[in-house]
Design a protein around this motif. Sequence first.
Motif, PDB file in Angstrom:
ATOM      1  N   LEU A 516      70.792  10.454  56.952  1.00 25.20           N
ATOM      2  CA  LEU A 516      69.706  10.507  55.978  1.00 25.20           C
ATOM      3  C   LEU A 516      69.807  11.753  55.099  1.00 25.20           C
ATOM      4  CD1 LEU A 516      66.761   9.274  58.239  1.00 25.20           C
ATOM      5  CD2 LEU A 516      67.977   7.973  56.484  1.00 25.20           C
ATOM      6  N   ARG A 517      70.279  12.844  55.664  1.00 26.06           N
ATOM      7  CA  ARG A 517      70.529  14.045  54.851  1.00 26.06           C
ATOM      8  C   ARG A 517      71.646  13.799  53.840  1.00 26.06           C
ATOM      9  NH1 ARG A 517      74.079  18.049  57.986  1.00 26.06           N
ATOM     10  NH2 ARG A 517      75.421  16.260  57.534  1.00 26.06           N
ATOM     11  N   ASP A 518      72.735  13.196  54.297  1.00 27.22           N
ATOM     12  CA  ASP A 518      73.904  13.027  53.437  1.00 27.22           C
ATOM     13  C   ASP A 518      73.662  12.070  52.282  1.00 27.22           C
ATOM     14  OD1 ASP A 518      75.231  14.808  55.027  1.00 27.22           O
ATOM     15  OD2 ASP A 518      76.435  13.310  56.093  1.00 27.22           O
ATOM     16  N   VAL A 519      72.779  11.094  52.474  1.00 26.31           N
ATOM     17  CA  VAL A 519      72.511  10.143  51.388  1.00 26.31           C
ATOM     18  C   VAL A 519      71.336  10.589  50.528  1.00 26.31           C
ATOM     19  CG1 VAL A 519      73.452   8.230  52.718  1.00 26.31           C
ATOM     20  CG2 VAL A 519      70.982   8.680  52.804  1.00 26.31           C
ATOM     21  N   GLY A 520      70.795  11.781  50.810  1.00 26.46           N
ATOM     22  CA  GLY A 520      69.746  12.324  49.965  1.00 26.46           C
ATOM     23  C   GLY A 520      68.341  11.901  50.315  1.00 26.46           C
ATOM     24  N   VAL A 521      68.150  11.243  51.467  1.00 25.80           N
ATOM     25  CA  VAL A 521      66.812  10.815  51.863  1.00 25.80           C
ATOM     26  C   VAL A 521      66.023  11.984  52.455  1.00 25.80           C
ATOM     27  CG1 VAL A 521      65.504   9.304  53.412  1.00 25.80           C
ATOM     28  CG2 VAL A 521      67.506   8.429  52.203  1.00 25.80           C
ATOM     29  N   LEU A 522      66.660  12.787  53.287  1.00 24.89           N
ATOM     30  CA  LEU A 522      66.009  13.950  53.892  1.00 24.89           C
ATOM     31  C   LEU A 522      66.843  15.200  53.598  1.00 24.89           C
ATOM     32  CD1 LEU A 522      64.953  12.565  57.410  1.00 24.89           C
ATOM     33  CD2 LEU A 522      63.508  12.860  55.393  1.00 24.89           C
ATOM     34  N   PRO A 523      66.933  15.588  52.341  1.00 22.42           N
ATOM     35  CA  PRO A 523      67.799  16.733  51.996  1.00 22.42           C
ATOM     36  C   PRO A 523      67.328  18.049  52.588  1.00 22.42           C
ATOM     37  CG  PRO A 523      66.444  16.100  50.109  1.00 22.42           C
ATOM     38  CD  PRO A 523      66.253  15.033  51.151  1.00 22.42           C
ATOM     39  N   HIS A 524      66.021  18.151  52.919  1.00 24.63           N
ATOM     40  CA  HIS A 524      65.531  19.430  53.429  1.00 24.63           C
ATOM     41  C   HIS A 524      65.962  19.691  54.871  1.00 24.63           C
ATOM     42  CE1 HIS A 524      62.444  16.856  55.253  1.00 24.63           C
ATOM     43  NE2 HIS A 524      62.086  17.871  56.000  1.00 24.63           N
ATOM     44  N   ILE A 525      66.451  18.660  55.571  1.00 27.28           N
ATOM     45  CA  ILE A 525      67.013  18.892  56.914  1.00 27.28           C
ATOM     46  C   ILE A 525      68.483  19.245  56.717  1.00 27.28           C
ATOM     47  CG2 ILE A 525      67.350  17.948  59.234  1.00 27.28           C
ATOM     48  CD1 ILE A 525      65.022  16.175  58.876  1.00 27.28           C
TER      49      ILE A 525
END
Length: 730
Positions: A516-525
Amino acid sequence: MASQSVTPDYTPAAIEARWQEAWREAGAFQTPLPREGEKPAYIFAACPFTSGSAHMGHIRSYSISDAYARYLRTRGRSVLFSIGFDAFGLPTEIGAIKNQLTPDEWVQQCRVRMREQFDRMGYSFDWEREWVTSEPELYKWTQWLFLLLLREGLVYHSEGQVDWCDNCKTVLASLQVEDGACWRCHEPTRLVERSQWYLGISRYLEENERGMELLGGWNPAAVGAQRTMLGRVDGVELDGATLDGLQLTVFTPHVDAIERAEFVAVSPSHPDIDEWIVDDEVRRQVARIRSGGIARDERGADNVPVVDSGRTLGIAGYRDPLPVIVTPAVDSRFGRTAVLGIPSVDRTDAAIAKRLRAASSLFAWKLPPGPPRVRESARYKARDFPISRQRAWGAPIPLVHCDTCGTVAVPEDQLPVRLPDDLRPTGEGNVLAQREDFVAASCPQCGGDARRETDTLDCHVDGLWQWLPFSVPADGREQTMFDHDELRRWLPVHQVVWGADGGGSMFDQRMTAKVLRDVGVLPHIEQGEPHERVLMHEMVHLDGRKMSKHLGNVVDPDELLARVGADTVRLAVLYAAAPTNVLTWTDQALQYCRRWLVAFWTYALPRIEGAGELPEPDPEEGAAKLRTRLEGWRGVALKRITENYDGLETHRAARNVMTLVERIRDFEQRVLKQQGELTASDTAALQGALLTAIQCLAPLAPHVAEELWEATGQEGLVALAPWPEQVETT
């Protein structure tokens, strides 16, 4: 809540329902709105299966997490603490069949039942944030996540060996196989070849390993579980080739014994296995391994299937080529790879070599003249696992099969693909495949006739993202689950409380967060770690075995509640053992905590009733030196109990509260012995110490604490009162 006269006797039935209603009326446990300068704390406890009613494992897990949530609220933290119900899967389907209900009816019955039990235990869940995985607004996002993973190449369709339970008639993930048996029915499983949807985890194995350096807030058992799930094996790898140029890289952990290799063993699930099988008879034998099924008793080194491929592999540094065999003995040790067989240092290799030597003369190899060329490497036992199930009660896989376009994903704006409302499994195969009203569909690409995928997603897929939906208010989940503003507020999770069997769930949730971080959904993690702190607690045992409905060695929480009340059950569960130790259930701890609560009630009530605002003691009056000593005891106890709660050492917190009460009683006895009575200043000191004890007890036994807190005439609820101030002691 309006003040009422306190009953002179401790009667749980009279006080517990009263305070549970008071908490509801006050909205005491609702997730607070954002405020400037807040320190959010999201506490995530494992979600129970809807399999009937709560059991003692639930009681232990939620008593620990609830005590921590209550403590943090008194420290001024904004707390998010709720519960969801893991409602899909085979146990629910079987429960519905047994009770002659639809799965949805069974889920709702279990949900209501368990919610009632949790309320009676006084758990401070925010029920407005509750969710159920089998509700369309939830499994819509499970389907959304599946499609995301599919686009990212982390979900794929393949033929492969999977664990199969003949009794339950379904595929099992490796985590669902316990000591060679199905986790649900305890019947033996076997390996079979099936066409399945797989979750690919290999892309994130190395980052999950590197990320363990960031798990400083995880207890040792939780970190150890991550290492176990990873299954890293260090060693070296070598490159080899056949006479016709087919390349193969082989691995071994036995760095000092490479020159003694006698064969090469290849997993039947190796990505390039089909290139190695050129003989029809060999192909048939490997097909037997892959599709005919392997019973668990065939997996030991003495019985595991071994197939001579008829080929040899030349490796630089070896004088002679090594014969290549195919065997599933590779998988459990090193994953789906190829390894050197070195019988002189490896028991499994020795057992295999002994069997082969009896039937073949392939092993007359000479020692190589020089060292082979090697490079450091590692293998991981963790491997991709199947996530599709041949059962009806699960999130439908959002795909259709079109004769023209092939397999096509359902567009996101058409999610969820819903299960039929009147779905009624029979226990014989997948009834979805027999429902034309479900199967018939239109192809999203060409508009022609198509048929829906009838396998459903295993509940393991629901678990990939169970840590996320609590962060989203109920009215925002249908449209904005993965991009709601509150995700930044609550994630990463501050504290996870989970049973000792949750290592796999934690591992896969860590992988999902990175996706989810890598696809930009949860960039803050940014570091890809969804959980700051994790406590994995041990199980509850009875009669020397893990408490289990399947084993029939269970204790009924309802019977305990009726007999001794919620506070006694909570205190006994928390007092009897450290969370990281097995809780061996006996009636002894229950009776001890019951007697202690009665004694504390009987002692404290007449001494604090109507105390109101306490005056400052006069240093010239009464037993000033003993009051100083009492204040020292209080300060030390408060410091220790605060540290205990911060570290989720609830057993120590309980014992230190009990010690504080002993010190208070000792103070009174010393004063009476010294001067015959307590002066006003002595009484104020005694009452102040008792108020501290009540506040420290509140996370553990909240109903008793509320009743005594009200008896003193204090304002508001002790559940929301600020934590006692620490006084410096000398």
